[in-house]
Scaffold this motif. Structure first.
Motif, mmCIF file in Angstrom:
data_model
loop_
_atom_site.group_PDB
_atom_site.id
_atom_site.type_symbol
_atom_site.label_atom_id
_atom_site.label_comp_id
_atom_site.label_asym_id
_atom_site.label_seq_id
_atom_site.Cartn_x
_atom_site.Cartn_y
_atom_site.Cartn_z
ATOM 1 N N UNK A 75 0.713 -1.452 0.333
ATOM 2 C CA UNK A 75 0.342 -0.340 -0.411
ATOM 3 C C UNK A 75 0.778 1.114 -0.364
ATOM 4 N N UNK A 76 0.217 2.000 0.844
ATOM 5 C CA UNK A 76 0.870 3.817 0.903
ATOM 6 C C UNK A 76 1.697 4.016 2.069
ATOM 7 N N UNK A 77 2.229 5.105 1.887
ATOM 8 C CA UNK A 77 2.449 5.958 3.371
ATOM 9 C C UNK A 77 4.225 5.369 3.689
ATOM 10 N N UNK A 78 5.302 4.853 2.889
ATOM 11 C CA UNK A 78 5.941 4.700 2.312
ATOM 12 C C UNK A 78 6.849 5.401 3.657
ATOM 13 N N UNK A 79 8.376 4.570 5.228
ATOM 14 C CA UNK A 79 8.145 5.388 5.747
ATOM 15 C C UNK A 79 10.027 4.523 5.855
ATOM 16 N N UNK A 80 10.077 2.992 5.255
ATOM 17 C CA UNK A 80 11.309 3.280 5.190
ATOM 18 C C UNK A 80 11.986 2.264 3.799
ATOM 19 N N UNK A 81 13.370 2.108 3.852
ATOM 20 C CA UNK A 81 13.909 1.350 2.538
ATOM 21 C C UNK A 81 13.453 -0.136 2.801
ATOM 22 N N UNK A 82 12.402 -1.173 2.151
ATOM 23 C CA UNK A 82 12.489 -2.583 2.519
ATOM 24 C C UNK A 82 10.892 -2.092 2.120
ATOM 25 N N UNK A 83 9.981 -1.625 2.992
ATOM 26 C CA UNK A 83 8.827 -1.794 4.003
ATOM 27 C C UNK A 83 7.578 -2.054 2.475
ATOM 28 N N UNK A 84 7.765 -1.432 1.206
ATOM 29 C CA UNK A 84 7.175 -2.271 -0.256
ATOM 30 C C UNK A 84 5.554 -1.276 -0.200
ATOM 31 N N UNK A 121 11.527 16.666 3.195
ATOM 32 C CA UNK A 121 10.311 16.871 4.130
ATOM 33 C C UNK A 121 10.835 15.214 4.904
ATOM 34 N N UNK A 122 10.289 14.562 3.585
ATOM 35 C CA UNK A 122 10.765 13.428 4.427
ATOM 36 C C UNK A 122 12.023 12.913 5.165
ATOM 37 N N UNK A 123 13.037 13.404 4.649
ATOM 38 C CA UNK A 123 14.508 12.701 5.538
ATOM 39 C C UNK A 123 14.306 13.843 6.657
ATOM 40 N N UNK A 124 13.508 15.173 7.241
ATOM 41 C CA UNK A 124 13.283 15.996 7.757
ATOM 42 C C UNK A 124 12.669 14.966 8.799
ATOM 43 N N UNK A 125 11.262 14.217 8.677
ATOM 44 C CA UNK A 125 10.760 12.440 9.542
ATOM 45 C C UNK A 125 12.198 11.158 9.592
ATOM 46 N N UNK A 126 12.700 11.278 8.694
ATOM 47 C CA UNK A 126 13.384 10.253 9.377
ATOM 48 C C UNK A 126 12.900 9.036 8.340
#
Length: 383
Positions: free
Chosen positions: A173-182, A217-222
């Protein structure tokens, strides 16, 4: 056989096909860019109208012209089984290949549902995200829940829809947070550059347009990962299931060729990836008034800030202001400027505050050219 009996049998067959391809049916209301999709939707409409022979004709034509279109082949097989009086074969095939059939039926379902998007609703989608058109000639909005990519072209200072396409998104789905979460990210991004067929592995189809995920902005949120693109499909298939990528937004190859060859989307084209909850129509007149007042407040505050600052000169007509999906009361601002004779693009992120100013610049990014993002774009394996 009497005409009445023939009509009854045709209706029964069409109902059976509709039952096999479960999901709500909506009639087409917009012109589709691809003849293949036109055939598919015409077949759906015939099923809706219980016109078995007409539906079968559309689907057979589609399957014959696109032998690698797996959904069309499945529907054609269903029609032939029913016509031969062997409808049990349909269920037997589904039991033998449940995972494959499920993914194809999910594609059929979202294709049906997408035809219910009226022109009015599309205008509402655009209106909720675009407070002010930018200098860029095109804008892309991806409705991830509807699995549609909407392409808008700027004419006379406003965006107008010129095409929309079915897309596949991340497996989770959506809402990517980290590498490899598909997952596919939600946010506002820019096209970095185009990669041609010869530069890509077969998985990516005829071409790709790389995006600048993670943005600042993504980088700001980690948030981590990279290599999120718009790209095509392998030539072994016509389209992919609705949720099949590692995070990219995937089109079929004819649609991808449209973006590359027909529209020639340039670097820095804004790409807004949103979820369904953010593209619903405004619920009431009161909410519409509040939204309009909020819009004017945002634009006034940004315009005031740009006039007051001394860092660079800005042409207000070239400033783009977009609602940032996935974030409450946040706006993405972009504009070109010149610093010491060099053209630069500026990206800003504004959020609502509780002080008297109402809106505050919380993050600014400045780059001399799109090529500064190339290192992120080429990281294919990361996601």
């Amino acid at each position: 056989m009497t005409n009445r009996l023939r009509i009854s049998l045709s209706a029964s067959r069409a109902r059976l096909i509709a039952g096999c391809l479960s999901g709500a049916i909506f009639l087409p209301s917009i012109a589709m860019a691809e003849s293949a999709e036109t055939q598919l939707l015409s077949g759906f409409k015939s099923i809706h109208d219980y016109s078995f022979n007409q539906a079968m004709q559309h689907i057979e034509t589609l399957a014959n012209e696109n032998p690698k279109y797996q959904l069309a082949q499945l529907m054609k097989a269903d029609f032939l089984a029913i016509k031969a009086g062997k409808s049990r074969w349909i269920q037997e095939y589904r039991k033998a290949y449940p995972k494959k059939v499920h993914s194809l039926l999910e594609e059929a379902k979202v294709r049906w549902q997408a035809t219910g998007l009226t022109h009015q609703t599309e205008s509402e989608i655009l209106g909720q995200f675009v407070l002010k058109s930018s200098a860029q000639p095109y804008l892309v909005i991806v409705n991830s829940e509807a699995h549609r990519l909407f392409l808008y072209q700027q004419t006379a200072g406003a965006y107008h829809e010129v095409a929309n396409y079915y897309v596949s998104i991340g497996r989770k789905g959506t809402g990517k947070q980290f590498k490899g979460d598909l997952k596919t990210p939600i946010g506002v991004y820019q096209i970095v550059k185009q990669l041609s067929d010869r530069q890509l592995p077969e998985l990516y189809g005829v071409a790709a347009l790389t995006l600048n995920y993670p943005n600042q902005w993504d980088k700001q949120l980690g948030r981590t990962g990279s290599g999120i693109w718009l790209h095509g499909t392998p030539r072994s298939t016509y389209s992919r299931p609705p949720m099949a990528s590692k995070g990219c937004v995937v089109l079929n190859n004819p649609a991808m060729a449209d973006l590359i060859d027909r529209y020639r989307l340039p670097p820095e084209t804004p790409v807004i990836i949103a979820s369904k909850t953010e593209v619903l129509p405004v619920p009431s007149d009161t909410a519409e008034i509040l939204q309009s007042n909020n819009k004017q407040q945002v634009l006034s505050r940004i315009n005031e800030w740009l006039r007051e600052q001394q860092e660079y000169e800005v042409d207000w007509s070239k400033v783009g202001v977009f609602h940032y999906p996935g974030e409450k009361d946040m706006y993405y601002v972009t504009f070109p400027t010149h610093v010491k004779g060099r053209e630069q693009m500026v990206e800003q992120f504004w959020k609502k505050t509780t002080d008297q100013n109402g809106w505050q610049l919380v993050l600014k990014v400045q780059q001399t050219s799109p090529s500064q993002k190339t290192q992120v774009a080429y990281n294919i394996a990361s996601r």
